[in-house]
Each structure stands twice: as structure tokens, then as C-alpha cells.
Design a protein around this motif. Structure first.
Motif, PDB file in Angstrom:
ATOM      1  N   ILE A   1     -21.455 -18.705   0.748  1.00  0.00           N
ATOM      2  CA  ILE A   1     -21.452 -19.570  -0.422  1.00  0.00           C
ATOM      3  C   ILE A   1     -21.744 -20.977   0.082  1.00  0.00           C
ATOM      4  O   ILE A   1     -20.987 -21.507   0.913  1.00  0.00           O
ATOM      5  CB  ILE A   1     -20.115 -19.530  -1.181  1.00  0.00           C
ATOM      6  CG1 ILE A   1     -19.857 -18.118  -1.728  1.00  0.00           C
ATOM      7  CG2 ILE A   1     -20.105 -20.547  -2.329  1.00  0.00           C
ATOM      8  CD1 ILE A   1     -18.497 -17.955  -2.395  1.00  0.00           C
ATOM      9  N   GLY A   2     -22.840 -21.563  -0.386  1.00  0.00           N
ATOM     10  CA  GLY A   2     -23.276 -22.825   0.211  1.00  0.00           C
ATOM     11  C   GLY A   2     -23.628 -22.569   1.666  1.00  0.00           C
ATOM     12  O   GLY A   2     -24.370 -21.638   1.990  1.00  0.00           O
TER      13      GLY A   2
ATOM     14  N   ILE B   1     -15.835 -25.658  -0.432  1.00  0.00           N
ATOM     15  CA  ILE B   1     -16.620 -24.906  -1.404  1.00  0.00           C
ATOM     16  C   ILE B   1     -16.234 -25.377  -2.800  1.00  0.00           C
ATOM     17  O   ILE B   1     -15.045 -25.458  -3.130  1.00  0.00           O
ATOM     18  CB  ILE B   1     -16.379 -23.386  -1.272  1.00  0.00           C
ATOM     19  CG1 ILE B   1     -16.906 -22.887   0.083  1.00  0.00           C
ATOM     20  CG2 ILE B   1     -17.052 -22.626  -2.409  1.00  0.00           C
ATOM     21  CD1 ILE B   1     -16.669 -21.397   0.317  1.00  0.00           C
ATOM     22  N   GLU B   2     -17.233 -25.697  -3.607  1.00  0.00           N
ATOM     23  CA  GLU B   2     -16.990 -26.175  -4.956  1.00  0.00           C
ATOM     24  C   GLU B   2     -17.173 -25.059  -5.985  1.00  0.00           C
ATOM     25  O   GLU B   2     -17.851 -24.067  -5.729  1.00  0.00           O
ATOM     26  CB  GLU B   2     -17.954 -27.336  -5.278  1.00  0.00           C
ATOM     27  CG  GLU B   2     -17.762 -28.541  -4.371  1.00  0.00           C
ATOM     28  CD  GLU B   2     -18.721 -29.670  -4.707  1.00  0.00           C
ATOM     29  OE1 GLU B   2     -19.545 -29.504  -5.638  1.00  0.00           O
ATOM     30  OE2 GLU B   2     -18.655 -30.721  -4.050  1.00  0.00           O
TER      31      GLU B   2
ATOM     32  N   TYR C   1     -12.771 -18.078   3.754  1.00  0.00           N
ATOM     33  CA  TYR C   1     -13.796 -18.924   4.371  1.00  0.00           C
ATOM     34  C   TYR C   1     -13.094 -19.933   5.291  1.00  0.00           C
ATOM     35  O   TYR C   1     -11.880 -20.145   5.169  1.00  0.00           O
ATOM     36  CB  TYR C   1     -14.612 -19.651   3.283  1.00  0.00           C
ATOM     37  CG  TYR C   1     -13.825 -20.697   2.519  1.00  0.00           C
ATOM     38  CD1 TYR C   1     -14.012 -22.051   2.761  1.00  0.00           C
ATOM     39  CD2 TYR C   1     -12.884 -20.336   1.548  1.00  0.00           C
ATOM     40  CE1 TYR C   1     -13.289 -23.013   2.065  1.00  0.00           C
ATOM     41  CE2 TYR C   1     -12.166 -21.282   0.852  1.00  0.00           C
ATOM     42  CZ  TYR C   1     -12.376 -22.620   1.114  1.00  0.00           C
ATOM     43  OH  TYR C   1     -11.659 -23.573   0.437  1.00  0.00           O
ATOM     44  N   PRO C   2     -13.827 -20.573   6.204  1.00  0.00           N
ATOM     45  CA  PRO C   2     -13.198 -21.520   7.131  1.00  0.00           C
ATOM     46  C   PRO C   2     -12.868 -22.845   6.443  1.00  0.00           C
ATOM     47  O   PRO C   2     -13.592 -23.846   6.557  1.00  0.00           O
ATOM     48  CB  PRO C   2     -14.260 -21.696   8.228  1.00  0.00           C
ATOM     49  CG  PRO C   2     -15.553 -21.403   7.544  1.00  0.00           C
ATOM     50  CD  PRO C   2     -15.257 -20.339   6.527  1.00  0.00           C
TER      51      PRO C   2
ATOM     52  N   GLN D   1     -20.662 -23.975  -6.736  1.00  0.00           N
ATOM     53  CA  GLN D   1     -21.313 -23.173  -5.703  1.00  0.00           C
ATOM     54  C   GLN D   1     -20.942 -21.698  -5.837  1.00  0.00           C
ATOM     55  O   GLN D   1     -21.792 -20.816  -5.647  1.00  0.00           O
ATOM     56  CB  GLN D   1     -20.918 -23.695  -4.313  1.00  0.00           C
ATOM     57  CG  GLN D   1     -21.455 -25.077  -3.992  1.00  0.00           C
ATOM     58  CD  GLN D   1     -20.952 -25.586  -2.662  1.00  0.00           C
ATOM     59  OE1 GLN D   1     -19.739 -25.656  -2.423  1.00  0.00           O
ATOM     60  NE2 GLN D   1     -21.865 -25.940  -1.775  1.00  0.00           N
ATOM     61  N   VAL D   2     -19.691 -21.429  -6.165  1.00  0.00           N
ATOM     62  CA  VAL D   2     -19.267 -20.040  -6.375  1.00  0.00           C
ATOM     63  C   VAL D   2     -20.009 -19.463  -7.572  1.00  0.00           C
ATOM     64  O   VAL D   2     -20.567 -18.358  -7.510  1.00  0.00           O
ATOM     65  CB  VAL D   2     -17.738 -19.955  -6.614  1.00  0.00           C
ATOM     66  CG1 VAL D   2     -17.319 -18.493  -6.821  1.00  0.00           C
ATOM     67  CG2 VAL D   2     -16.976 -20.572  -5.443  1.00  0.00           C
ATOM     68  N   LEU D   3     -20.044 -20.228  -8.662  1.00  0.00           N
ATOM     69  CA  LEU D   3     -20.741 -19.779  -9.865  1.00  0.00           C
ATOM     70  C   LEU D   3     -22.225 -19.551  -9.586  1.00  0.00           C
ATOM     71  O   LEU D   3     -22.800 -18.535  -9.989  1.00  0.00           O
ATOM     72  CB  LEU D   3     -20.564 -20.822 -10.978  1.00  0.00           C
ATOM     73  CG  LEU D   3     -21.229 -20.514 -12.318  1.00  0.00           C
ATOM     74  CD1 LEU D   3     -20.707 -19.211 -12.902  1.00  0.00           C
ATOM     75  CD2 LEU D   3     -21.000 -21.669 -13.297  1.00  0.00           C
ATOM     76  N   GLY D   4     -22.842 -20.474  -8.863  1.00  0.00           N
ATOM     77  CA  GLY D   4     -24.264 -20.355  -8.550  1.00  0.00           C
ATOM     78  C   GLY D   4     -24.574 -19.127  -7.704  1.00  0.00           C
ATOM     79  O   GLY D   4     -25.597 -18.461  -7.908  1.00  0.00           O
TER      80      GLY D   4
END
Length: 257
Positions: free
Chosen positions: A149-150, A101-102, A94-95, A105-108
Motif C-alpha cells: 500500500i503506497g 499509510i493514509e 506494515y512497518p 491509500q488503502v481505499l485506492g
């Protein structure tokens, strides 16, 4: 002897499942691979299968130090290798210069795909790098279904698990003596806060046990439990060493650094 009396009522379904796994291996002489298990589930599996029977187990989550691991249950004349655990490692591209990215957020994002939590393991993050472990059976599915993601556009790239970010467990271990195994008492001892303050945290929904909000201060803690208190970090019950002469409980707890 009633085996359920040694565990919590809500764990009965999982206990039955572990017993079924063990019986399957004994009856069919065929190994059984589980989903990713949390530390409490691993503890229960160890207790039920034991160390000296005709059925053995091995636990692996992709690299050393991870919390969630798959169990490989097998007849005692076989042996387990890392390939038997069928674990894939993904790097998330990702950039990173422009977005953050938290972990949540990955889990969600993974959960929003309708995946069971047991289908993927630990999410590793270090210096802007993000990786996650998943069961090989869902590798193609998550690669083709995760594009963001997000607010960040992402690409999942599968890589060899030998390239995993180091996931050393950084825990400060401590030996504690507590008057009971009640959640409020254990939190008070681990985090060195008053019993009243620990009670307040619990009642306000700021405490999780094994990733589930627990608002019952009399909840009985056991070995393998993961505890988190918002604003105070995470801890785990490594072991319970019985009672002292004064009827207090000796526990070994780890607090995340």
C-alpha cells in the motif's frame, strides 16, 4: 402514487434495485444480503421497506458506529444474526515505525483491484493500527492480491470482528433553521460560513455529497446525505423536521468532531 417523486432522479436505478430485493424476499421467502451501503442508500432502503410489513431489514457493518453497512432483508418470521452479514475483518500489518499509510491509500489500493466500493466497508485507523471490513466472498482475493500500500509492504491478516477498533461516531449534533435545502445554504448553516464562501467552495470542486464532488449550489440536500467541505471536515444530514411558520426548514445535522 409515483414513488420516484420522493427521491432524486439519479437514485431511480437504486430504488428499482431495492424494490426488486423486497419483491424477491416476498416471493421466495428467502433472505437477501446486500453489498455495503452508504448512509444515503441505507436511508432509501429504510424508506422503501418500512418497519411494519411482511419484509424486514437489519443493518450491520462489522461494529458499532461505522458508516457503511450491509443490509439483510428477510421475511418477518425470521431473525437476523451477525453471522448472516458475512463480514470479514482484516488487520493490515506494515512497518509502522518507518512509514505512514493514509486512509486514501488503502481505499485506492482496494479500488485498483477492480473491486466495487460496495464489496468492502469502513476502513478503521487508530494509533498506527489499520483495519478494514470486507464481504467474506472476496476475502481470499484481497489477501492474495494486496502486498503493498503506497510504498509500504503489507500483509493482511484476517481476525475476528470482535477485535475491531472502536468506531464510535463522534458527531456534534445541531438543530438548524435554513431558508432552503439548497447545498450552498445548508453548508453555510452547518459550517457557520457566509453563503458566498460556501458558493465558492462548491464552484471550485471542494465539496462532496455522498462521496461525489458536487459543483451545483442548488443541489437539494436530503436526509442521509453525507457532506464534506475541504478544510472544514465532514457533516451529515441526520433528519429534516419540516418547515417553521416562516417557511424555513428545520434540519438536524451532525458535524464530525
Amino acid at each position: 402514487m409515483n414513488i420516484y417523486q420522493h427521491f432524486r432522479p439519479e437514485e431511480r436505478e437504486y430504488i428499482d434495485q431495492v424494490i426488486d430485493w423486497k419483491n424477491y424476499v416476498e416471493t421466495h421467502y428467502t433472505p437477501k444480503l446486500t453489498d455495503f451501503l452508504d448512509p444515503r442508500e441505507q436511508h432509501i432502503l429504510k424508506m422503501l421497506i418500512g418497519e411494519n410489513g411482511d419484509v424486514r431489514y437489519s443493518l450491520f457493518g462489522g461494529t458499532e458506529g461505522v458508516e457503511r453497512k450491509r443490509a439483510y432483508i428477510f421475511p418477518d418470521y425470521l431473525a437476523a444474526s451477525e453471522d448472516d452479514f458475512q463480514i470479514s475483518l482484516f488487520g493490515i500489518e506494515y512497518p509502522a515505525k518507518f512509514v505512514t499509510i493514509e486512509h486514501r491509500q488503502v481505499l485506492g489500493t482496494l479500488m485498483s483491484l477492480g473491486l466495487k466500493r460496495g464489496k468492502f466497508g469502513d476502513i478503521l485507523m487508530k494509533d498506527g493500527r489499520i483495519q478494514l471490513f470486507a464481504a467474506k466472498g472476496i476475502s481470499d482475493f484481497i489477501k492474495s492480491n494486496i502486498e503493498s500500500i503506497g510504498r509500504a509492504g503489507v500483509k493482511l491478516v484476517e481476525t475476528d470482528i470482535t477485535h475491531a477498533i472502536a468506531a464510535k461516531e463522534l458527531w456534534n449534533e445541531q438543530d438548524l433553521t435554513v431558508s432552503s435545502l439548497r447545498l450552498d445554504t445548508v453548508i453555510s448553516g452547518i459550517y457557520h460560513i457566509s453563503r458566498q464562501k460556501s458558493l465558492t467552495y462548491i464552484q471550485h470542486g471542494l465539496v462532496k455529497v455522498n462521496w461525489t464532488v458536487t459543483e451545483n449550489p442548488s443541489f437539494a440536500c436530503e436526509a442521509g446525505d453525507m457532506i464534506s467541505v475541504r478544510g472544514h471536515g465532514r457533516a451529515k444530514i441526520i433528519g429534516i423536521d419540516g418547515k417553521t411558520k416562516r417557511e424555513k426548514w428545520r434540519i438536524i445535522a451532525g458535524k464530525q468532531k
